[in-house]
Scaffold this motif. Structure first.
Motif, PDB file in Angstrom:
ATOM      1  N   LYS A  95       0.848  -1.188   0.000  1.00  0.00           N
ATOM      2  CA  LYS A  95       0.000   0.000   0.000  1.00  0.00           C
ATOM      3  C   LYS A  95       0.884   1.237   0.000  1.00  0.00           C
ATOM      4  CE  LYS A  95      -3.805   2.418   0.550  1.00  0.00           C
ATOM      5  NZ  LYS A  95      -4.850   2.431  -0.499  1.00  0.00           N
ATOM      6  N   SER A  96       0.678   2.103  -0.984  1.00  0.00           N
ATOM      7  CA  SER A  96       1.461   3.340  -1.070  1.00  0.00           C
ATOM      8  C   SER A  96       0.567   4.546  -0.904  1.00  0.00           C
ATOM      9  CB  SER A  96       2.147   3.443  -2.431  1.00  0.00           C
ATOM     10  OG  SER A  96       3.054   2.394  -2.596  1.00  0.00           O
ATOM     11  N   TYR A  97       1.119   5.593  -0.304  1.00  0.00           N
ATOM     12  CA  TYR A  97       0.484   6.902  -0.313  1.00  0.00           C
ATOM     13  C   TYR A  97       1.441   7.847  -1.012  1.00  0.00           C
ATOM     14  CZ  TYR A  97      -2.909   5.056   2.977  1.00  0.00           C
ATOM     15  OH  TYR A  97      -3.891   4.324   3.560  1.00  0.00           O
ATOM     16  N   THR A 149      -1.827   1.166   9.247  1.00  0.00           N
ATOM     17  CA  THR A 149      -2.261   0.903   7.870  1.00  0.00           C
ATOM     18  C   THR A 149      -2.511  -0.588   7.675  1.00  0.00           C
ATOM     19  OG1 THR A 149      -0.931   2.776   7.142  1.00  0.00           O
ATOM     20  CG2 THR A 149      -1.666   1.251   5.443  1.00  0.00           C
ATOM     21  N   ARG A 183      -8.897   6.027   3.201  1.00  0.00           N
ATOM     22  CA  ARG A 183      -7.828   5.873   2.230  1.00  0.00           C
ATOM     23  C   ARG A 183      -6.475   5.756   2.942  1.00  0.00           C
ATOM     24  NH1 ARG A 183      -5.012  10.648   0.852  1.00  0.00           N
ATOM     25  NH2 ARG A 183      -4.237   9.488  -0.920  1.00  0.00           N
TER      26      ARG A 183
END
Lengths: 304, 268
Positions: A12-14, A45, B268
């Motif tokens: 998972k990337s932001y 996360t 998110r």
């Protein structure tokens, strides 16, 4: 039954930052599994991914036999969550908090009411059913948050730093509760910054950093695999000079953190004998613990 | 509709028809019940003061408007104004407390319920609460005998529901992008106040110069009043379908935007 929770190659990337970078985790049913890591390591996360609240960029998540995030709603029927922030309803009493929360699982009022005495008893809040939330102590609020997570009689319970900010008495009460839950066969996923807590409660521990798994095993296994069995901490005016060569002579590895010298060794006797002859130095001899492993692996290790 | 509950059953019914938002509605109802009287009084006081103060005070100085005394003219505008205020406050300040301050929404999202359930529950709840505000003003209207025809004035009920849904949807969208309580002041200054002053609450919107009238026609409150006023005055409104569709469209667009924006904010 296979794993209660299975994360495979999770990513998972932001923006540019990869917060979870290929994480694997298997949660064995009926165990307490600790998820440890420094702030920003990707713990929260990972929990949000494992609950199906956010979508992974890659990898697969299976929670209680349900593929996430597609079947998140069904999976969460059998899951309880103790969030970092209590998020209790301040407008309600203790009893009302549990009643209202049970409804989110589609439970009928009388079903929840039948469970109430046991839940209140578990949380040590039996006399507080009609107390408003703002009249509860911090420890009571956390225990209520724990009871609330049990309202649907879940198989898996996620606990995000359940004892942060509590005094030792309150913390021990929570620990007792968590032990009772594993004794009942519940599966626990626990994140914490207290290594002592993880060492006491967890059957298995995953240490993550930068979104990657860097070590996994039972607490004793991790200690045995990553650090020497004994630690001698040396403090004193002269710790700059005299003791460093001492440490080099008598132990395998040492590191200096502030004014304190940490010496790791399998056989501390010779070092201790030498220190006995140096009364201007204070020292502490203790068995190695999980915190030593954690500090070594997550790079707070100041060997240079 | 039947929803068989235990494990896995929660999704058996088609997505759109799920009633799983009801526990969220019910939670808000239980909190409201504890403070129902002061809450209702708070909702009533402001519009009532406008209606009675302006209606009697200013009304004496004014000629009849379209053949009715000013107080009777003002009644319909007050209903719409009151419903708009109630739905807006609920979806801005109260919903923001639940979303941002108390983390109530985050707690609910850890259960089988999803964000759509939370927002649908909030939407319907705000509309329910504004329905009560509207009914309260309607009772005053009936009590003072301001309506021309009782049966016709019952037509205000669906108008109140539509108006409530409209402003609750818009409010939830604003809530979704709000960093703090102060931000809501922009919405009041830029949207709510112009609507109150241009939408025809205090005078017929037809009195405005053409260009301003054209602008006012875009405001949802104008359409609510276009339906409500004739009903109080005993007439069947013109273009019922059009006005109703505009209110519904604003409400649905607001709700849709709220779903998108809140998902971006929380999940998110």
């Amino acid at each position: 039954m296979s794993s209660a929770l299975s994360l495979k190659d999770l990513r998972k990337s932001y923006g540019e930052t990869e917060v979870v970078a290929g994480l694997n985790l298997e949660l064995a049913p009926g165990t307490c599994h600790g998820l440890l890591g420094p702030n920003g390591a990707g713990k929260t996360t990972t929990l949000r991914l494992a609950l199906g609240l956010i979508e992974a960029d890659a990898g697969s998540i299976e929670l209680l036999g349900h593929r996430l995030p597609h079947e998140a709603s069904q999976a969460r029927m059998r899951v309880g969550v103790v969030p970092q922030a209590d998020s209790l309803d301040p407008d309600f009493t203790v009893r009302e908090n549990l009643l209202v929360f049970g409804r989110y699982f589609g439970l009928a009022r009388r079903e929840i009411e039948a469970r109430l005495p046991a839940l209140l008893d578990f949380a040590g809040l039996a006399g507080k059913a009609d107390t408003r939330i703002d009249a509860l102590s911090g420890g009571m609020k956390r225990r209520l948050a724990l009871a609330r997570a049990l309202v649907n009689d879940p198989d898996v319970i996620f606990l995000d730093e359940p004892t942060t900010g509590l005094d030792p008495q309150a913390r021990h009460l929570i620990w007792q509760g968590l032990r009772r839950l594993t004794a009942q066969g519940k599966t626990l996923l626990l994140t914490t910054h207290f290594m002592e807590e993880a060492e006491r409660l967890c059957d298995r521990i995953s240490i993550i950093d930068h979104g990657r798994l860097i070590a996994e095993g039972a607490p004793r296994e991790l200690i045995a695999a990553h650090v020497e069995a004994h630690v001698v901490e040396i403090d004193g005016e002269d710790s700059e000079n005299g003791c460093e060569h001492l440490a080099e002579r008598y132990c395998r590895r040492c590191e200096k953190i502030g004014e304190t010298l940490f010496c790791y060794t399998a056989e501390p006797q010779a070092l201790i004998a030498a220190l006995e002859g140096m009364p201007h130095l204070r020292y502490l001899h203790r068995p190695a613990n999980l915190e030593d492993v954690f500090l070594k692996l997550t790079g707070r290790d100041l060997r240079d | 509709m039947s929803t068989t509950r235990p494990a896995g059953g929660i999704r058996l019914t088609p997505h759109v028809f799920r009633l799983t938002f009801l526990p969220v509605w019910h939670r808000n109802f239980l909190v409201w019940k504890k403070l129902a009287i002061p809450s209702l009084l708070g909702n009533l006081a402001d519009p009532m003061l406008y209606m009675l103060g302006l209606g009697y005070g200013l009304g004496r100085l004014l000629p009849d408007i379209g053949g009715v005394p000013y107080l009777n003219f003002l009644a319909a505008g007050t209903v719409c104004y009151s419903v708009m205020n109630s739905a807006t406050f609920e979806t801005l300040y109260s919903a923001f407390s639940r979303m941002h301050v108390q983390k109530t929404w985050a707690a609910i999202l850890n259960t089988p319920l999803g964000l759509r359930d939370v927002l649908l529950g909030e939407w319907v709840w705000a509309a329910s609460k504004s329905l009560l505000s509207g009914i309260a003003i309607l009772l005053v209207i009936w009590g003072l005998g301001l309506q021309a025809d009782f049966v016709m004035s019952l037509g205000l009920l669906p108008v109140i529901v539509l108006t409530g849904l409209c402003f609750a949807g818009l409010g939830l969208a604003i809530n979704a992008v709000s960093p703090n309580y102060d931000f809501f002041l922009y919405y009041f200054t830029l949207a709510i106040t112009p609507m109150v002053l241009l939408g025809g609450v205090f005078y017929p919107a037809t009195e405005l110069p053409a260009w301003l009238k054209a602008a006012a026609d875009w405001l949802p409150l104008t359409h609510a009043i276009a339906l409500a006023r004739p009903l109080v005055l005993g007439q069947l409104p013109q273009d019922i379908l059009w006005h109703g569709m505009v209110l519904l469209a604003y409400g649905l667009a607001g709700f849709w935007a709220a779903c998108r924006l809140t998902r971006r904010r929380l999940l998110r």
